[in-house]
Design a protein around this motif. Structure first.
Motif, mmCIF file in Angstrom:
data_model
loop_
_atom_site.group_PDB
_atom_site.id
_atom_site.type_symbol
_atom_site.label_atom_id
_atom_site.label_comp_id
_atom_site.label_asym_id
_atom_site.label_seq_id
_atom_site.Cartn_x
_atom_site.Cartn_y
_atom_site.Cartn_z
ATOM 1 N N SER A 693 0.841 -1.241 0.020
ATOM 2 C CA SER A 693 -0.106 -0.062 -0.140
ATOM 3 C C SER A 693 0.796 1.406 0.017
ATOM 4 O O SER A 693 1.789 1.358 0.210
ATOM 5 C CB SER A 693 -0.873 0.116 1.206
ATOM 6 O OG SER A 693 0.004 0.305 2.363
ATOM 7 N N TYR A 694 0.393 2.325 -0.807
ATOM 8 C CA TYR A 694 1.143 3.460 -0.878
ATOM 9 C C TYR A 694 0.346 4.736 -0.593
ATOM 10 O O TYR A 694 -0.935 4.676 -0.538
ATOM 11 C CB TYR A 694 1.714 3.656 -2.192
ATOM 12 C CG TYR A 694 2.062 2.268 -2.891
ATOM 13 C CD1 TYR A 694 3.302 2.153 -3.239
ATOM 14 C CD2 TYR A 694 0.980 1.456 -3.565
ATOM 15 C CE1 TYR A 694 3.847 0.881 -3.789
ATOM 16 C CE2 TYR A 694 1.349 0.380 -4.210
ATOM 17 C CZ TYR A 694 2.720 0.167 -4.188
ATOM 18 O OH TYR A 694 3.205 -0.921 -4.844
ATOM 19 N N LYS A 695 1.003 5.768 0.223
ATOM 20 C CA LYS A 695 0.191 7.189 0.417
ATOM 21 C C LYS A 695 1.072 8.126 0.514
ATOM 22 O O LYS A 695 2.069 8.077 0.787
ATOM 23 C CB LYS A 695 -0.417 6.852 1.955
ATOM 24 C CG LYS A 695 -1.282 7.964 2.177
ATOM 25 C CD LYS A 695 -1.993 7.651 3.685
ATOM 26 C CE LYS A 695 -2.854 8.788 4.088
ATOM 27 N NZ LYS A 695 -3.391 8.610 5.342
ATOM 28 N N LEU A 696 0.703 9.099 -0.068
ATOM 29 C CA LEU A 696 1.519 10.466 -0.246
ATOM 30 C C LEU A 696 0.670 11.254 0.984
ATOM 31 O O LEU A 696 -0.330 11.565 1.087
ATOM 32 C CB LEU A 696 0.972 11.274 -1.702
ATOM 33 C CG LEU A 696 1.967 12.445 -1.700
ATOM 34 C CD1 LEU A 696 3.291 12.311 -1.695
ATOM 35 C CD2 LEU A 696 1.453 13.405 -2.802
ATOM 36 N N ASN A 697 1.670 11.443 1.869
ATOM 37 C CA ASN A 697 1.360 12.102 3.186
ATOM 38 C C ASN A 697 1.119 13.689 3.261
ATOM 39 O O ASN A 697 0.230 14.162 3.764
ATOM 40 C CB ASN A 697 2.110 11.572 4.407
ATOM 41 C CG ASN A 697 1.894 10.240 4.877
ATOM 42 O OD1 ASN A 697 0.654 9.508 4.604
ATOM 43 N ND2 ASN A 697 2.847 9.612 5.373
ATOM 44 N N LYS A 698 2.152 14.250 2.306
ATOM 45 C CA LYS A 698 2.214 15.430 2.476
ATOM 46 C C LYS A 698 2.968 16.085 1.218
ATOM 47 O O LYS A 698 3.855 15.388 0.617
ATOM 48 C CB LYS A 698 3.126 15.977 3.746
ATOM 49 C CG LYS A 698 3.291 17.490 3.816
ATOM 50 C CD LYS A 698 2.080 18.014 4.431
ATOM 51 C CE LYS A 698 2.176 19.697 4.878
ATOM 52 N NZ LYS A 698 1.072 20.215 5.136
#
Length: 943
Positions: A693-698
Motif C-alpha cells: 500500500s502507498y500513500k502520499l502524506n504531505k
C-alpha cells in the motif's frame, strides 16, 4: 566453512539440507555429519545466516543463467525476490529495468530515479541508471549470487545511497584444485509475442469499415467501388510480418577457474548477439571479459583484484508516437497498402512515411565501452583486528551516432542534404573504502565492530555536434558536412565523503543485536546541507533454533524472529540542482549568456527514509520447508520534486525542492519446499509474494496536489493516481458517449475540466511476486518460473488510437465494428457520427477512463529442461567432466485482461526517457519496443 574429512576407503560426499555427509563404502559404515554455515554477503561484510538480523534475500546465479543473453541481469531477477518489483523498460535487446524495492522508491519522475544501490564484489557502483548499465554489463554466467538488502538494518550502512535498497552482486571466484575449463553456448530465436486480447482488421474488414463510415458521413471517408475493392483485396498482407522478423540469438562464453591454498583465479570471455525483431537493423552485440584473482601470500595479508570489460553495439529504432516508429507503423498502415510502389520504391502509405526505407537510410547506433575494476588488500594487525582498503570504480564511454542519409525519404522532406549527429559521453567514478574490523569472542559472547571511511568521486564530460549537407553524396562522416549546425558540451563532477561504524553482538548465536551509524557529505546538495544528518539503524534477532527447548526438534528446524528500525538517505539526483548557473550560447555571430532553466536551491537536502521491519524466518522438517514473513513500513521524508514556473523568478524556471512525505508499507511472504528429496529424484516448489500500500502524506510549497497529465500527486492518496474524466458509457437511446461531470452529474458534452482522481487506481501494483518449480531425476533437470502483478492500471493509448474512427488513414481493431446502430443497444462503442456540440465535425473518442485498463497479469517467464552427461556416462578416463544440453523458453504465455502487453514500463521511449521528460513507470502504453517470446538451445561443457 571448514570441513576436514579423512576417509581411507572409497567413499562419497553429498549434501542434504544444511549438512554434509561423508560415507565410506566399507561394511562397517561410518558417517560423519557437520552443519554447513550458510554465508550471506551483507555489503561490507560476510555474515553467517545465524548472525543476520535484517531482511535480505539471496538469489543464486545459477537460477538466473537460463535466460537469453540479451536479457540483462536485473531483468532476469524479476519474480525471484520478495519485495522486489522489476519491469523490463521494454523488449529491446539489451534494455534495462525499472526497479522498485519495497514500493515506490521516490517521487522524482525520471528513468532510474528509483534504482537501488548497486554493489559488485564489494565496490560501490552507484544508484543511477548508468550504475545499472555497469551492473548489467556483467555476463550472468559470471554471477555467483545476488543479495538484495531491503531494510534499514541491511542498507543503512550505505547511508545516503541506500534509501531504495541495495543489490549486491558476488561474481564467481576460483577454487582450489585442478583448473576447471568451461564452455557454454546458446543459440535460438525470438519473436514478438502475439497481440493479446485484440486483433487488427484485414483488408476486407477495413474496406467494409470505411464504407460504413462513409455512409454515416464521418469526415474523410469515401466509398470504395467494386473495382477498387477487388484491386485492394489482392494486396492484402500483414504489416507486422513485413516490418518484423524472427530474430537470431547466439551466445558463447569460455571460462577458466582454479587455484590452490594460497591463490585463486577465474577468467572468462563472452560474445552475445541478438539481431532483434525489426527488419534492416542488428539490434545488439556484446563482447565481455572478466578476471578475478585472490591471494593470501602470508598469514596476515590477503589481497585481490577483479576487472571486467564490456563493449556493446546496438542499432536503435525510433520509439516515439509518430510515423518514424516501426511499432506504430505496423498497426497504423492499412493491410491493403503495398510495401512497394509500382516503380519499386518504398510506398509511403497514407501515413506519408515509408518506415522500412527509414530503417535503412536513417541509421542510429550506440557504441558503449565499460571498464569496471576493483582491488583490495586486507591485513591482520593482530588476532581479531583487520584493516582492509578497497579501491573500485568504472569508466564508461557512450558514443551515439544518428544519420539521415542524403537522398533518403526523410532528407527530401527536410531538405537538408543529409545529416549526421554525434554525441560522446565519458563517465568515471571511483570509490575508496577503508574499514577497520575487530572481532572478539568471550565465551558465548561474540563481538564484531567495523569502522568505515569512504571517499567517492564522479566525473562526466559530454560533447555533441551536428553537421548537415554532405559534400559527397555517398559519405556520411561528420567531416563530409558543409554546414555546421550545432555543438554542445559540458563537464560535471561531484564528490562524497563518508564515515561510519557497524556493530554486531550475539550471545551463543541465540540473541543478536546490530547497530550502525553513518554520516555523508555530498557536493550535489545545497551549500547549507552538504553534510547529512546521521543515518542509523538498530536491529535484533532471537534465534530460537539454538535454544534448548527446540534442540532435537523433529518438526521445527529453524525459527528466528527479527526486528529493525533505522534511517537511510537518497542522493540519486542530477548535478547542479543546488547552484544558480549561467549557460553560454549564441545568436547568429553574437555570444550570449542566460540563467539555466533549473534555478539552483542552496537549501536542497537528502530525502530520508525511516524504516521499520518485523520478520520471521522458519524451517520445518529439517528445512524441507523454509520461508520468511516480513512486515515493513517505509516513511520517506523530504522527497525531492521539481516545481516549475516559479513566480518569484522571471521566466519559466524550475526549482528542485524537498517537497513532501510518502509512506510505503507491505507484507512479504516467501516459501520453498522440497516435496521429494532423494539421491536421484528431487522435486521442489517455491513462491514469493508482496502485498503493498502507498500513500502520499504531505506536499509542501503551499500545494495539496500536482498534476502530471493523466496522473496526479494528491495528499492522502496513492502517488501518481490516475486523473481522468470518467466515462458514463453509451446512451442506449442516442448512441452518444456520456461523461460524468466533476460534481457527479452526467452529460454528453466532454470537458477536460471534469477530470477527477480515481481512488485506488494507479500504475503501482498492490500485489506482485513469482512462483516456480524445479525437478531433477538423475541427469535430467526441469525448471519453470512464473511472475505476476495485480492491482496496477495502465492507460492504453494504443487502444484509443485503434478505436478512433475519426482517424480515416489508419487501420483499426476488428472490434471497432461493434458500435451503436439502433436504440436500446448496450455493451457497444459510441456511434461514430455523433456531432453533438461539435458544429461541422464529428465527436471522436476522448481521453477518459474508458481506456484505463487493469494491467494485472501472470506470465510464464521461463522454462528450461536439460540433461547432464557426466563421468558416470563417460567413464573416469574421459577428458570431459560433464556435458549439459538444454532447451529453454522465455515469455511463453501470458494471462491478462489487458488489451496488449500488460508488462509496460516505458510507454513511449523518446517521450519518457529523455532529459527533462516525465517518466512514471507503467503509466501508459504507446508503441514501445514489444516484449518477445524466446527459444534457446544450450550446451555447457566442463573440462
Amino acid at each position: 566453512m571448514n570441513i576436514k574429512l579423512r576417509i581411507i576407503t572409497t567413499g562419497v560426499l553429498f549434501f542434504t539440507g544444511q549438512y554434509a555427509i561423508a560415507q565410506t563404502s566399507t561394511k562397517d559404515t561410518i558417517t560423519k555429519e557437520k552443519k554447513i554455515e550458510e554465508v550471506v554477503v551483507t555489503g561490507y561484510q560476510k555474515k553467517s545466516k545465524d548472525e543476520v538480523t535484517s531482511a535480505i534475500t539471496v538469489v543464486s546465479g545459477k537460477s538466473l543463467s537460463n535466460f537469453s543473453s540479451s536479457t540483462l541481469g536485473t531483468n532476469a531477477l524479476q519474480g525471484k525476490a520478495a519485495g522486489v518489483n522489476i519491469s523490463s523498460l521494454n523488449g529491446k535487446p539489451g534494455s534495462g529495468s525499472a526497479i522498485n524495492i519495497r514500493g515506490l522508491g521516490n517521487i522524482t519522475a525520471s528513468v532510474g530515479a528509483s534504482n537501488p544501490l548497486f554493489v559488485i564484489d564489494g565496490f560501490i557502483v552507484g544508484n543511477d541508471q548508468r550504475a545499472q548499465d555497469v551492473f548489467n554489463s556483467i555476463n550472468p554466467n559470471d554471477y555467483e549470487n545476488i543479495s538484495v538488502l531491503k531494510d534499514a538494518a541491511a542498507a543503512a550502512i550505505y547511508g545516503s545511497q541506500g534509501a531504495n535498497g541495495v543489490i549486491v552482486l558476488t561474481t564467481k571466484s576460483g577454487k582450489s584444485g585442478k583448473p576447471v575449463i568451461t564452455f557454454s553456448s546458446r543459440v535460438g530465436f525470438s519473436e514478438k509475442i502475439k497481440d493479446i486480447n485484440f486483433r487488427m482488421m484485414n483488408s476486407a474488414e477495413k474496406i467494409d469499415f470505411e464504407n460504413q463510415m462513409a455512409e454515416l458521413g464521418v469526415t474523410g471517408y469515401t466509398k470504395w467501388t467494386d473495382q477498387e475493392r477487388a484491386a485492394a483485396l489482392a494486396q492484402d498482407h500483414n504489416w507486422q510480418k513485413d516490418i518484423l522478423r524472427t530474430s537470431a540469438i547466439e551466445s558463447y562464453q569460455i571460462g577458466v577457474r582454479g587455484g590452490n591454498e594460497k591463490s585463486k583465479y577465474t577468467f572468462s570471455l563472452g560474445y552475445d548477439s541478438d539481431n532483434g525483431i525489426v527488419q534492416n537493423i542488428h539490434a545488439y552485440r556484446r563482447y565481455t571479459g572478466r578476471m578475478k584473482y585472490e591471494a593470501t601470500p602470508t598469514d596476515r595479508l590477503s589481497l585481490g583484484a577483479s576487472m571486467g570489460v564490456n563493449y556493446s553495439r546496438s542499432q536503435e529504432v525510433r520509439d516515439r508516437n509518430n510515423s518514424q516508429n516501426p511499432f506504430k507503423a505496423m498497426y497504423a498502415y492499412n493491410p491493403y497498402e503495398p510495401v512497394y510502389d509500382a516503380d519499386g520504391s518504398y510506398n509511403p502509405t497514407q501515413q506519408g512515411f515509408p518506415i522500412l526505407e527509414a530503417l535503412k537510410n536513417n541509421p542510429e547506433n550506440i557504441n558503449t565501452l565499460i571498464f569496471d575494476g576493483n582491488i583490495f588488500a586486507q591485513y591482520k594487525i593482530t588476532e581479531g583486528l583487520n584493516f582492509k582498503s578497497q579501491l573500485g570504480g568504472y569508466f564508461s564511454n557512450m558514443r551515439r551516432t544518428s544519420k539521415t542519409l542524403r537522398g533518403s525519404f526523410l532528407d527530401r522532406i527536410l531538405g537538408i542534404g543529409g545529416r549526421v549527429n554525434e554525441r560522446n559521453e565519458n563517465r568515471f567514478r571511483y570509490t575508496n573504502s577503508n574499514t577497520l574490523n575487530y572481532v572478539k569472542k568471550f565465551g558465548n559472547h561474540n563481538l564484531d565492530l567495523l569502522g568505515l571511511v569512504e571517499y567517492t568521486e564522479f566525473r562526466n564530460d559530454f560533447i555533441g555536434g551536428e553537421g548537415r549537407s554532405f559534400a559527397l553524396p555517398t559519405v556520411s562522416a561528420p567531416s563530409n558536412t558543409s554546414t555546421p549546425f550545432s555543438i554542445t558540451g559540458y563537464n560535471q563532477r561531484y564528490i562524497t565523503f563518508s564515515y561510519g561504524a557497524f556493530l554486531t553482538y550475539d550471545f551463543a548465536k541465540k540473541y543478536i543485536l546490530t547497530a550502525s551509524v553513518r554520516q555523508d557529505k555530498d557536493s550535489r546538495f545545497g551549500k547549507n546541507n552538504v553534510t547529512s544528518e546521521p543515518f542509523w539503524s538498530l536491529s535484533g534477532a532471537w534465534n530460537l533454533t539454538n535454544e534448548e527447548f527446540l534442540a532435537n526438534n523433529n518438526i521445527v528446524s529453524l525459527l528466528k524472529l527479527r526486528a529493525s528500525v533505522g534511517t537511510r538517505g537518497y542522493n540519486n539526483i542530477d548535478l547542479n540542482l543546488n547552484n544558480v548557473l549561467v549557460s553560454g550560447g549564441g545568436y547568429g555571430n553574437f555570444p550570449s549568456g542566460s540563467l539555466n532553466t533549473v534555478y539552483g536551491n542552496p537549501d536542497l537536502k537528502w530525502e530520508i527514509t525511516k524504516s521499520q521491519n518485523y520478520g520471521v524466518e522458519y524451517g520445518l522438517l529439517k528445512n524441507r520447508i523454509k520461508g520468511t514473513v516480513d512486515y515493513f513500513i517505509d516513511q520517506k521524508k523530504d522527497f525531492i520534486l521539481a516545481i516549475p514556473n516559479l513566480s518569484t523568478e522571471a521566466g519559466g524556471y524550475t526549482k528542485y525542492i524537498n517537497a513532501g512525505d510518502l509512506k510505503n508499507k507491505g507484507l512479504e511472504l516467501s516459501i520453498s519446499a522440497d516435496i521429494i528429496k532423494s539421491r536421484d529424484f528431487n522435486w521442489s516448489i517455491r513462491a514469493n509474494t508482496s502485498l503493498m500500500s502507498y500513500k502520499l502524506n504531505k506536499l509542501r510549497n503551499g500545494e495539496s496536489e500536482r498534476i502530471y497529465g493523466i496522473n496526479i500527486l494528491r495528499e492522502g492518496y496513492e502517488p501518481f493516481s490516475f486523473y481522468l474524466v470518467k466515462s458514463a458509457g453509451v446512451n442506449p437511446d442516442t448512441g452518444n458517449e456520456m461523461y460524468y461531470t466533476k460534481n457527479g452529474g452526467v452529460t454528453d458534452v466532454y470537458n477536460s475540466n471534469d477530470a477527477v482522481l480515481l481512488d485506488g487506481k494507479s500504475p503501482l501494483p498492490k500485489h506482485f511476486g513469482g512462483f516456480g518449480t524445479s525437478f531433477s531425476y538423475k541427469g535430467l533437470d526441469l525448471q519453470a518460473d512464473f511472475t505476476y502483478k495485480s492491482g496496477n492500471y495502465t492507460y492504453n493509448y494504443m487502444a484509443y488510437d485503434m478505436l478512433n474512427y475519426t482517424d480515416n488513414i489508419s487501420n483499426m481493431r476488428a472490434d471497432a465494428f461493434n458500435y451503436w446502430t439502433a436504440p436500446g443497444q448496450t455493451g457497444v462503442l459510441p456511434r461514430p457520427n455523433n456531432t453533438t456540440n461539435a458544429p461541422g465535425g464529428i465527436v471522436g473518442p476522448q481521453i477518459t477512463d474508458r481506456f484505463l485498463q487493469d494491467a494485472s497479469y501472470i506470465r510464464l517467464r521461463n522454462v528450461s529442461i536439460g540433461y547432464t552427461f557426466d563421468k558416470r556416462v563417460f567413464g573416469e578416463s574421459f577428458p570431459v567432466n560433464k556435458i549439459r544440453v538444454s532447451l529453454s523458453g522465455q515469455n511463453l504465455a501470458t494471462w491478462t485482461k489487458f488489451q496488449g502487453d500488460p508488462e509496460v514500463s516505458i510507454g513511449s521511449g523518446e517521450s519518457q526517457t529523455g532529459e527533462g521528460q516525465t517518466f512514471i513507470n507503467g503509466a501508459y502504453t504507446q508503441y514501445s519496443y514489444p516484449a518477445v517470446k524466446t527459444y534457446l538451445f544450450g550446451i555447457e561443457v566442463e573440462f
